[in-house]
Enzyme design. Structure first.
Site, PDB file in Angstrom:
ATOM      1  NE  ARG A  94       0.982  -2.310   1.398  1.00 12.89           N
ATOM      2  CZ  ARG A  94       1.377  -2.167   2.749  1.00 12.89           C
ATOM      3  NH1 ARG A  94       1.314  -3.110   3.260  1.00 12.89           N
ATOM      4  NH2 ARG A  94       1.673  -0.798   2.897  1.00 12.89           N
ATOM      5  CE  LYS A 114      -0.341   1.705   3.070  1.00 14.77           C
ATOM      6  NZ  LYS A 114      -0.247   2.843   3.389  1.00 14.77           N
ATOM      7  N   GLY A 127       1.086  -7.933  -1.840  1.00 16.74           N
ATOM      8  CA  GLY A 127      -0.665  -7.032  -2.282  1.00 16.74           C
ATOM      9  C   GLY A 127      -1.100  -7.302  -0.772  1.00 16.74           C
ATOM     10  CG  ASP A 257       6.939   6.888  -3.493  1.00 22.07           C
ATOM     11  OD1 ASP A 257       8.342   7.141  -3.739  1.00 22.07           O
ATOM     12  OD2 ASP A 257       6.635   5.263  -3.046  1.00 22.07           O
ATOM     13  CG  ASN A 258       5.358   7.497   0.409  1.00 26.06           C
ATOM     14  OD1 ASN A 258       4.936   6.763  -0.457  1.00 26.06           O
ATOM     15  ND2 ASN A 258       6.666   6.697   0.877  1.00 26.06           N
TER      16      ASN A 258
END
Ligand code: AMP
Ligand code: MG
Length: 484
Positions: A94, A114, A127, A257-258
């Site tokens: 998204r 975002k 999304g 992923d963060n």
């Protein structure tokens, strides 16, 4: 869309250099865009005129529907270990990278959105993003910046005028975010996997070179540049984690992923600042096991860095065993680097001179934290209170701390130095919720006021007592939610 002189400066370097990890994509239109908050100082830093950003064209950039000529908005591909389990294909479900600004001194920065609509990485998601959580990211990331902690920045939040289906229908929004880059440990996990399938290291090498050039240029001169990249990321993350711990920040969803390669804090989802001190503090509603509890964060960061190291092994040495040995030795330095940064930070928070050897006074720090935990003291206010104690104000001492005080006072702490580093105003959960609720109902004044207060966290100002105080007991234990 015709480019304005201001926006013509967006490059498409990521899309150009790493096309295997970029899907060209467009933002969904925002039916009735309305600017909720704009970061004017940051806009000015980027060479964007705030008046123009408030115009329809400017808002078009902020929601991704008016793209400057030459820019190539992309959804970025990445993988990630989420709560320990590997997910091979995550990516921007998204979000969109609009491109890179080349700022003053050649410093490149991503402009990223975002909540800009579904992308090929959206899986089951819609999304979209909602006003409340996007404003929350704005407030907390800018508060972190004001506290001197490396972080992605927030440029603006624009309400889209579209209703978003959550438990109820909520107003949609797009956050425009600025970062050194959006390279994550998960980006390397994606490239490593791609290269294993292709039996060719080209993409991984290009990604690593891109990361070195953007974030760790000293590594380029090292004998083993990819090992040097690994070590540089370990160092910036060790320092970042120490800074989080020193201000009582709980990220809440430290999936790989963060976690950035730049060392910036990223992805403010279920994060929150701890009130009363306890290492087991968890806010996230989905973190049942406490994997990402306050006290676990350094260990989790090291675990994530191990996953990062694994992706680099084939670049570090041709021989597997040699690569593993070199990476393991580097990762082993994380703990010492974290400790050094944390101890130096505690010394400063307690107003102690920099020539005091921190390793010998570590028990002083540990004993203070034990007292905080036993008595459920508010972490943030304790340090301001201790400075007041030195000044001899007659505020009552927290019970239990009297035996600890003489040990500390014997080291001649400086209360003025303490007040320069111990924040008075942090994004406390009850204050953030109050501002977000008002903004969701159309009243933007509390939001702007809170943002302004948090921009100067150390300077005590008259009339702001309630912004420095812990949550009232009736606020109860706070829960945060992810991905909303
Ligand atoms: P996050 O928890 O924000 O770090 O997101 C984890 C993953 O879920 C990323 O791949 C996001 O792009 C994706 N994601 C989160 N929310 C949505 C959404 N509403 N629609 C599509 N993808 C999403
Ligand atoms: Mg994320």
């Amino acid at each position: 869309m015709s480019a304005t002189p201001q926006t013509a400066i967006l490059d498409n370097r990521f899309a150009r250099e790493l096309p295997e990890m970029a899907v060209a994509w467009q933002a969904e239109p925002a039916p009735v865009p309305r600017l909720l908050i704009l970061n004017e100082p940051l806009a000015a830093e980027l060479g964007l005129d705030p008046t123009w950003l408030r115009s329809p064209d400017g808002m078009g950039l902020l929601v991704g529907t008016a793209i400057p000529d030459g820019a190539t908005p992309v959804a970025q591909a990445y993988s990630g270990h989420q709560f320990g389990g590997f997910v091979p294909r995550l990516g921007d479900g998204r979000a969109l990278l609009l491109g890179e600004f080349s700022g003053p001194g050649g410093r490149e920065r991503d402009l990223h959105l975002k909540g800009s609509g579904r992308t090929p990485f959206a899986r089951g998601g819609d999304g979209l993003a909602v006003v409340g959580p996007m404003l929350r990211e704005y407030l907390v990331s800018e508060a972190m910046h004001a506290l001197g902690i490396p972080t992605t920045r927030s440029l603006a939040v624009v309400a889209t005028g579209r209703a978003v289906a959550r438990e109820t229908r909520l107003p949609g929004a797009v956050l425009a975010r600025v970062a050194g880059s959006h390279l994550r440990v998960g980006s390397f996990e994606y490239a490593a996997q791609y290269c294993r399938a292709a039996d060719d290291l080209d993409l991984l090498r290009r990604l690593a070179d891109h990361a070195i050039d953007r974030h760790h240029p000293d590594a380029a001169a090292a004998e083993n540049r990819y090992l040097a990249l690994y070590q540089a990321v370990i160092t910036v993350q060790a320092r970042l984690l120490a800074q989080w711990m020193l201000v009582g920040f709980v990220h809440g969803v430290m999936n790989t992923d963060n976690m950035t390669i730049s060392g910036e804090t990223i992805d403010y989802g279920p994060c929150a600042f701890m009130d009363s001190y306890h290492p087991a503090t968890v806010f996230s509603s989905i973190d049942h096991g406490g994997r990402y509890a306050y006290g676990n964060q350094p260990a989790v960061a090291q675990w994530n860095l191990a996953r990062f190291g694994e992706t680099l092994l084939p670049l570090i040495a041709d021989d597997d065993q040699e690569a593993v040995a070199l990476a393991t030795e580097s990762l082993g330095r994380f703990g010492g680097q974290f400790d050094d940064a944390w101890l130096a930070g505690m010394r400063t928070k307690l107003g102690l001179a920099s020539d005091i050897d921190v390793t010998t006074i570590r028990p002083l720090f540990d004993d203070l934290l034990t007292l905080l935990q036993q008595n459920s003291f508010d972490y943030t206010t304790t340090f301001r209170h201790l400075a007041q104690v030195l000044r001899g104000t007659d505020r009552p001492l927290p019970a239990g701390i009297d035996a600890w005080l003489p040990r500390w006072r014997a080291l001649h702490p400086d209360p003025e130095a303490m007040d320069r580093v111990n924040p008075l105003y942090i994004p406390r959960n009850h204050l953030v919720e109050e501002a977000l609720a008002a903004a969701t109902d159309g009243d933007l004044q509390p939001l702007q006021q809170l943002a302004d207060i948090l921009a100067a966290p150390y300077d005590e100002r008259a009339g702001l007592d309630r912004y420095a105080a812990p949550a009232p007991p009736e606020f109860g234990h706070y829960r945060t939610f992810c991905g909303t």
